[in-house]
Each structure stands twice: as C-alpha cells, then as structure tokens.
Scaffold this motif. Structure first.
Motif, mmCIF file in Angstrom:
data_model
loop_
_atom_site.group_PDB
_atom_site.id
_atom_site.type_symbol
_atom_site.label_atom_id
_atom_site.label_comp_id
_atom_site.label_asym_id
_atom_site.label_seq_id
_atom_site.Cartn_x
_atom_site.Cartn_y
_atom_site.Cartn_z
ATOM 1 N N PRO A 167 0.995 -1.148 -0.061
ATOM 2 C CA PRO A 167 0.101 0.182 -0.045
ATOM 3 C C PRO A 167 0.771 1.198 -0.032
ATOM 4 N N LEU A 204 -7.231 0.668 0.285
ATOM 5 C CA LEU A 204 -6.804 0.338 -0.853
ATOM 6 C C LEU A 204 -7.771 0.385 -2.070
ATOM 7 N N LEU A 209 -5.320 -2.245 -7.571
ATOM 8 C CA LEU A 209 -4.766 -3.715 -7.122
ATOM 9 C C LEU A 209 -5.104 -4.528 -8.247
ATOM 10 N N TYR A 221 0.808 -6.897 0.460
ATOM 11 C CA TYR A 221 0.837 -6.733 1.680
ATOM 12 C C TYR A 221 0.006 -5.675 2.129
ATOM 13 N N LEU A 222 -0.775 -5.984 3.187
ATOM 14 C CA LEU A 222 -1.797 -4.944 3.524
ATOM 15 C C LEU A 222 -1.792 -4.907 5.079
ATOM 16 N N GLU A 223 -1.999 -3.624 5.762
ATOM 17 C CA GLU A 223 -2.084 -3.471 7.158
ATOM 18 C C GLU A 223 -3.368 -3.268 7.643
ATOM 19 N N VAL A 224 -3.945 -3.832 8.881
ATOM 20 C CA VAL A 224 -5.324 -3.704 9.410
ATOM 21 C C VAL A 224 -5.019 -3.716 10.506
ATOM 22 N N SER A 226 -4.687 0.278 9.128
ATOM 23 C CA SER A 226 -3.313 0.685 8.332
ATOM 24 C C SER A 226 -2.389 1.770 9.254
ATOM 25 N N ASP A 232 -9.731 -1.254 6.643
ATOM 26 C CA ASP A 232 -10.138 -1.541 5.668
ATOM 27 C C ASP A 232 -11.065 -2.617 5.416
ATOM 28 N N ALA A 235 -10.868 -5.943 3.173
ATOM 29 C CA ALA A 235 -9.794 -6.824 3.385
ATOM 30 C C ALA A 235 -10.065 -8.326 2.567
ATOM 31 N N ILE A 238 -9.669 -8.143 -0.944
ATOM 32 C CA ILE A 238 -8.325 -8.231 -1.306
ATOM 33 C C ILE A 238 -7.663 -9.636 -1.358
ATOM 34 N N VAL A 251 -0.465 -10.062 5.798
ATOM 35 C CA VAL A 251 -1.248 -8.949 6.580
ATOM 36 C C VAL A 251 -0.502 -8.489 7.657
#
Length: 469
Positions: A167, A204, A209, A221-224, A226, A232, A235, A238, A251
C-alpha cells in the motif's frame, strides 16, 4: 612490544606489528584504503569537539544526569504520538518476570539447556497464535518492519515470484526496512510496486490492485489497521483477488486491536506479521521493539521460516513434556549465510514479557482494552473536530490512530506542535513530509492510558494554539 607503544597488550589488532601484518596480508598499505568505498559525504571530515576527560565517577554521573534531564519524554509530557511506537500500559510484573535471573541468564544457550526458557517461549507462541488466529508462530524478530521483510521473502520462496505489492500508505521507517530486505543488489532481490489509496476513504484502491496484480506478483501486503489507523472494509475482497492470482496474502496487524477486530486469517491472510511492542513492551529507542511472523501449521510455510521455532514433544517419561528448538538447521544459526534469511536474538527476552502480558490479559482483557481504546479515540476525534479549522480525514472507521486535517486552519503542523509542546503536550505525528499531497495533516494516537481529562486538555490547548495565526 616496546613500552613506548600505546597499544593495549590484550588487543592484538592494536599492536603495530600485528596491524601491519594484517595490512600486508590484505595487500593494502594503510587502513584508509579499507574505507574508500564509503562516500566522503558519509564520513566525518573533522574530529568532533569532545569535552575533556572526567576524573571521577561523581562528575560523570552528574554530567549524564544533566544531559538526560534535557529530554522531553512521555513520562512527564502528555503524548498523542503514535506512528510506529505507542504508549500503552505495561504492567509492572512484565519487567519483573522478564528481568529475573532465570530468564536473563538463559536467554541463549544450547537447544536443551533450559527447559523453563523454552517452555516460556512456547507459551509466547501459543498465546500469540491464538490471538492472531494462526497455529504456527516463530520467536520474535527485531521489529515489525523486519517481520514484514522476512514474510515477503518467505512468500517469494514459496511461489518463486519476484514482485511485491504494497500500500502507498505505509510507515516510511517500516518501508525503509522492507526495502532493505527486498531490494538490495543481489541475485534474489524483489521489486516493490505500490497500490494507490482511495482518496476519500484511505483504503486500498481495488481497481489499482486489480490492474497491478499480475502473474509475477509473489505477495500483496496489507495492514489492518493501516498506518493511518484505518480499518479496511475490503480486506476480504483483497484476499480473494490475491489468491485468485496465485499470490500470498501477507497482513500486518497490531495484535492489541484483535479484541475488537477479526483475526487476519478470517479474511484470508496467509502470513500474519506485526509488532509485539503493544504487548507489554515500553516505549524506548535504541533497540528492537519486537515483531512476529505467524502462519498456518503447514510444512510449506514451516520450511520457509527464518526465525527460531519452539516445539513441544513427549519424552521417555510417560506424561512428561519437553520443549526445544525445531527446524533450527534452516535458520542463520544453522546455515549462517545460507539460511532462510538472517535473524538475531536481540528481542528474545521480550517474548517473556509478551507472554506475561498476554497471560494477564486473557481473551476478555483484549476485548476490554480494545473497546476502551476504540471509544477513547473516537471521543477525542469528535471533540477535536469541533474546533475551527480542524477536520478528521477519512471518516470514523479507525482504531487508536486517526488523521487530523489542519489545512483550513492556516497553520502548519510543525507550528501547531511547537505551540502544544509549550503547554506540555506532544501533538500528532507530522505527515506533511511523508505524504505531501495531504498538506498539513497529523497522525494522532489515543490509547487506554488517555483519560477524559487528557482529551479535554488537548482540545483546550489546541484551541488556544489555533487562535494565534
């Protein structure tokens, strides 16, 4: 060695004759030749001005106290800073247990040297695994950034692909560490590409994407939550897109949020990483804050872990359980530079503190603290949004951290923070350098340590600062 030599007799490389022998062996005439590859801009041009030698411990102690006394820290300053290191409650027993000699003296040894140590590490992995919804957890690494870097390289080894999608909204320091793991000049380097954020929600951008999710992508790579504290809601979608493309879904998560948020595997995460600093580790600088890697208990993942792993097994005595390292041979401890990646033992003692913290909290404790943080942060955001020239960016779908927009106030975040500091308050993290398109925005953090009076003090102080333009 002559008595006139300044070299210490017990430091062989300081003896002139031995130093010259080493230079001769390397084929160089002076030590300076060994540092030619370092750019001149990175090297000290002149010797620094140092104070004279102190002849007594009393003088040295006084000097250090006076120097440290100039610090402004969160112990005596109300803080709303976050962005990578957070001020949470650390029960006194965490330091008490981690500091006991039984753990201090056995933090490293042979695999079977200390069953108590290994059992405590096993408990760390078991508790954290339950919290993040994974069966397999390695011992902690230096930081969240290190954990993410390792996990992305794990993903590449799993599917032999070389591109990573990240992201665009990510902690710049964490990104620097990830770059160090993925983009050095070596044969197995990985390339990084960034996914845009939705300008309205900060989430995102799914269309971006899908455009970039090609067959060469090893992982997304995703952060939850963020970096901006946002949750998000896409998610799960995604995760579906990532898996349809044959990539790994990695994640990043703050485990303290999991009392109120779903564990990453519930929305498709294959590898879960994050910080362990929020689990009983105080804020500090100059050392590892702790990061973790967790996955499903499948051999394909287990064989790619670079970390140390602790397993439990039966012994020759019926009913007895033994604990020890497993798959140690694939780590850098076993294979050195040929290991699955390079890792170190700098934060293994923090695993003890983490285990103590999680055992004290229990499942309901994480629910309680998560709900408290969520309520406190939203209360602070509502009160701050009432001030003229202040707005909350991206709505109210956040946990612990949120972005305050000061563009309408006519003041810079730097000036606002200077005004707050004069009133004994650390304001939010200035985002204007990391994300210049946002203008004058700041990342504020509210935790379980903040009380209603603290929030009102911030609102009052910020109101005063904004009056002076």
């Amino acid at each position: 060695m002559s008595q006139a030599s300044p070299a210490h007799p017990f430091m062989a490389n300081a003896v002139p004759e031995i130093r010259q022998e080493m230079l001769d062996s390397l084929g160089v005439t002076c030590i300076e030749a060994l540092f030619e590859q370092i750019p001149s801009a990175h090297r000290l041009q002149d010797l620094p001005e140092l104070m004279g030698a102190m002849r007594s411990e009393i003088s040295l102690s006084r000097h250090l106290r006076e120097t440290l006394g100039r610090n402004r820290h969160c112990g005596d300053t109300l803080s709303f800073l976050g962005g990578g290191c957070w001020q949470h409650h650390v029960p006194a027993i965490c330091a008490e247990i981690a500091g006991r000699s039984e753990f201090l003296t056995s933090v490293w040894g042979t695999p079977s040297s200390d069953q108590g140590r290994c059992q405590a590490w096993f408990e760390f992995g078991s508790q954290l695994g339950e919290l993040v919804g994974c069966e397999y957890v390695g011992l902690p690494v230096y930081s969240w950034g290190c954990a993410a870097g390792h996990a992305l390289r794990m993903a590449s080894r799993l599917n032999q692909r070389t591109k990573i999608l990240l992201p665009e909204v990510i902690d710049s320091e964490r990104l620097a560490v990830i770059r160090n793991y993925c983009e050095p000049d070596m044969a197995n380097e990985l390339t990084l590409e960034f996914i845009a954020a939705d300008p309205a929600t900060g989430a995102l951008d799914l269309h971006d994407l899908q455009r970039k999710l090609k067959e060469d992508v090893a992982a997304v790579y995703l952060e939850v939550p963020s970096y901006f504290g946002l949750i998000d809601g896409g998610a799960s979608k995604i995760g579906d897109l990532v898996h349809a493309a044959g990539a790994e879904f990695v994640v990043g998560v703050d485990p303290l949020s999991l009392g109120v948020l779903a564990a990453p595997p519930q929305y498709g995460a294959d590898i879960v990483v994050g910080t362990s600093q929020t689990l009983g580790i105080p804020m500090y600088g100059g050392g590892g804050l702790g990061g973790f890697i967790a996955t499903r208990d499948e051999e394909r993942y287990a064989r790619e872990y670079p970390t140390l792993l602790i397993s439990a097994t039966s012994t020759s005595r019926k009913g007895e359980v033994g604990f020890g390292l497993s798959l140690a041979e694939q780590s850098s401890y076993g294979l050195r530079e040929n290991g699955k990646d390079w890792t170190g033992n700098s934060v293994y003692l923090w695993a003890i503190a983490n285990a103590v913290y999680m055992s004290l909290m229990g499942p309901q404790g994480f629910v309680d603290v998560g709900e408290l943080i969520f309520a406190q942060a939203h209360q602070a955001a509502r009160r701050l949004a009432e001030l003229p020239g202040v707005a909350i960016r991206y709505g109210d779908n956040f946990f612990k951290e949120f972005v305050i927009d000061f563009n309408a106030s006519g003041q810079s975040v730097a000036a606002i923070n200077q005004g707050l500091l004069a009133q004994g308050i650390f304001g939010g993290h200035d985002l204007s350098q990391e994300f210049p398109t946002l203008g004058q925005c700041a990342l504020y953090c509210v935790t379980e340590l903040h009380q209603a009076a603290d929030i009102e003090r911030l609102v009052e102080a910020l109101g005063e600062v904004l009056k002076h333009d």
